[in-house]
Every structure is written in C-alpha cells, then in structure tokens.
Design an enzyme around this catalytic site. Sequence first.
Site, PDB file in Angstrom:
ATOM      1  N   LYS A  53       0.837  -1.203   0.000  1.00 12.59           N
ATOM      2  CA  LYS A  53       0.000   0.000   0.000  1.00 12.59           C
ATOM      3  C   LYS A  53       0.872   1.253   0.000  1.00 12.59           C
ATOM      4  O   LYS A  53       0.607   2.214  -0.718  1.00 12.59           O
ATOM      5  CB  LYS A  53      -0.937  -0.017   1.219  1.00 12.59           C
ATOM      6  CG  LYS A  53      -2.043  -1.064   1.083  1.00 12.59           C
ATOM      7  CD  LYS A  53      -2.806  -1.324   2.378  1.00 12.59           C
ATOM      8  CE  LYS A  53      -3.734  -2.513   2.182  1.00 12.59           C
ATOM      9  NZ  LYS A  53      -4.456  -2.918   3.391  1.00 12.59           N
ATOM     10  N   GLN A  97      -4.739  -1.667   9.654  1.00 10.62           N
ATOM     11  CA  GLN A  97      -4.578  -2.975   8.996  1.00 10.62           C
ATOM     12  C   GLN A  97      -5.166  -4.092   9.866  1.00 10.62           C
ATOM     13  O   GLN A  97      -4.849  -4.202  11.045  1.00 10.62           O
ATOM     14  CB  GLN A  97      -3.081  -3.227   8.722  1.00 10.62           C
ATOM     15  CG  GLN A  97      -2.797  -4.508   7.961  1.00 10.62           C
ATOM     16  CD  GLN A  97      -3.359  -4.496   6.534  1.00 10.62           C
ATOM     17  OE1 GLN A  97      -3.263  -3.510   5.805  1.00 10.62           O
ATOM     18  NE2 GLN A  97      -3.966  -5.604   6.133  1.00 10.62           N
ATOM     19  N   ASP A 120     -11.076   2.372   3.874  1.00 10.60           N
ATOM     20  CA  ASP A 120     -11.398   0.956   3.658  1.00 10.60           C
ATOM     21  C   ASP A 120     -12.890   0.749   3.388  1.00 10.60           C
ATOM     22  O   ASP A 120     -13.301  -0.311   2.930  1.00 10.60           O
ATOM     23  CB  ASP A 120     -11.016   0.143   4.909  1.00 10.60           C
ATOM     24  CG  ASP A 120      -9.706  -0.613   4.727  1.00 10.60           C
ATOM     25  OD1 ASP A 120      -9.312  -0.830   3.561  1.00 10.60           O
ATOM     26  OD2 ASP A 120      -9.103  -0.988   5.738  1.00 10.60           O
TER      27      ASP A 120
END
Length: 283
Positions: A53, A97, A120
Amino acid sequence: MANIIDGKALSKETRQHVKEEVSRLEKEHGKTPHLVVVLVGEDPASQSYVRGKERACKRAGIRSTKIEKDASISEEALLNLVNELNSDPEVHGILVQLPLPAHIDSNRVIETIAQKKDVDGFHPLNIAALQIGTKGVLPATPKGIMTMLNSIDIDLQGKKALVIGRSNIVGKPIAHLLLKNHATVTMAHSRTNDLAWEAKQADVIIAAAGKAKMVTGDMIKEGAVVIDVGVNRVDDKLIGDVDFDSAEKKASYITPVPGGVGPMTITSLLQNTVECFKHIENI
Ligand code: NAD
C-alpha cells in the site's frame, strides 16, 4: 476461450489516472492527499500488505505515513490514536490494517475511524450508505471488481449474478453493488445446498469463498463472466477459487489469480484516498 480481464494492466492504467489527478489537485489547491496506515504487531502478511500500500501511494504521489504499534497496545491506546488522526486536518485517510490482536475489538476500532476518513469503507455508516444507495466510501475489493466489470462494458441489467461468499468485506458489498446495477443477485455460502446448480444459472459469477479451485468449468454457463476473488496458498503457489484451466474454456471473460482482483484492491484504496481528500478539503 475466455478473454482475460488483466487486473495488472487495468490497475496500471487506473493508477496513472490517480497520479495525474493527485498532481492536478496539488497544482490547483497546494495540498497532497495523505493516508495514514496503522500497523499493529508483526504479522508478516500484514507487513507485506502495508508495504504494498505504501509503495502504491508513493508511486501515485499520495503521501503515506505508517504508524507501527506493538501487538501489546491496549484497545484504549489504539482508539486514542485513531481519535488523534480523526482530528488531524493533515490526515485525509486512515487505515488500520486487519486483523488486530485478539484482545482488541476490531469493530470498535473501525467504528471509531471518522466516516469521511474511512478509506477501507468498513465503517457502519459507509456500509449503510452502500445499502441505501447514498454516497459513501466503497470497500476496496468490491469497488475494484466493479472497475473490472465496467472495463468490459457489460450491461448488468437483468443479468443473473451469483456471489459465492457472504463476508462483510467482499460478498455482501459486491452483492449490493451488483443489485445497484440492476442485476438479479443470488448469494451462495457454505450452507448453500447445490452450488453447482446455482453457478450454472449465472451470467456473472463472483467467487469469494477462499476455497481453492472450487468453481470448475462444468459448473459454468457458456459465456458467463467469472471474477475470481479467492487467494489460496497451495504448495507455496497462489491459487484462486476458480479452476482457471477448465473455467476459461466456458467463460467469456475471466480474471486470473494472481494478477486479477488483487492489484485492483490497492488501486481502489488509492482512489478512495483521493475521494476522501476531496471531500474533506471541499474540492
Ligand atoms: P471469509 O473467509 O470471510 O468468508 C468466506 C465465505 O465463503 C463465507 O461467507 C462462507 O460462507 C463462504 N464459503 C466457504 N466455503 C464455501 C463453500 N464450500 N461453498 C460456498 N461458500 C463457501 O472470506 P473473505 O474475507 O471474503 O475472502 C474470500 C477469499 O477472497 C479469500 O480467499 C481471500 O483471501 C480473498 N480475498 C482477496 C482479496 C483480494 O484483494 N484479491 C481481498 C479480500 C479477500
């Protein structure tokens, strides 16, 4: 023989558009989108996802900051960190995460991220927005799948779509996006009675069960579009949920694993970061 929907190539093209947009936004507004990724613990898979990422952000000209915390961090301390990032005007996207260590309630953490910074798309308000069809941040993998379907100009209206898997991050949101595009959607899961029969009816199959090669060519209707979300490590190789060799003989379009949905997920994250930036900066 099916046409391959090349996630790598489509990603490259889409990321180039993101890069151009970031550079235009910088020129016009003097600001750069900034994503903060919080990594708790030392899970090698999570570390590798986060590296991917960060690399993608860098290439697209998006500023990224990684905050690493020890696996022993308390839930309260992590929530405090998220709240600090929520109120930091220099931060446009926050990604914690997953998975988190067992002593931390992931749902509480996700709910604490400001909806407008939830790159997200996992925040309950973003999930609700998707379900009622209002504007929100879309979860990255389903968004990437829709980019792939759009790339082949498929008209989903009236098509029968089968989604295999009902997770909150893939199955349920992609089913909603297909519905939004007027497909007739069936959801299959581990307790579905006759998956082969369901699959045979489908014009579009989205396989997201995490079971290597579970969808075989004989289950696929001639000319169906097959999107393979599954990533299964078998004998040190990455294998999808679809048996590619037999499926490509029946499908009209198919995505490979690796090089299919995977790269599109990070691409969608970049797009989401830019969208959050524009929303926060009122652009
Ligand atoms: P999950 O593990 O949370 O859920 C799996 C789902 O599949 C469940 O709803 C279960 O009911 C269903 N299922 C299991 N066995 C089944 C069977 N035999 N028949 C029908 N349904 C069955 O899944 P997830 O997190 O959505 O991930 C699914 C797969 O997609 C995994 O392989 C994962 O690694 C992969 N994935 C890939 C990406 C990407 O970017 N490429 C992103 C997310 C997930």
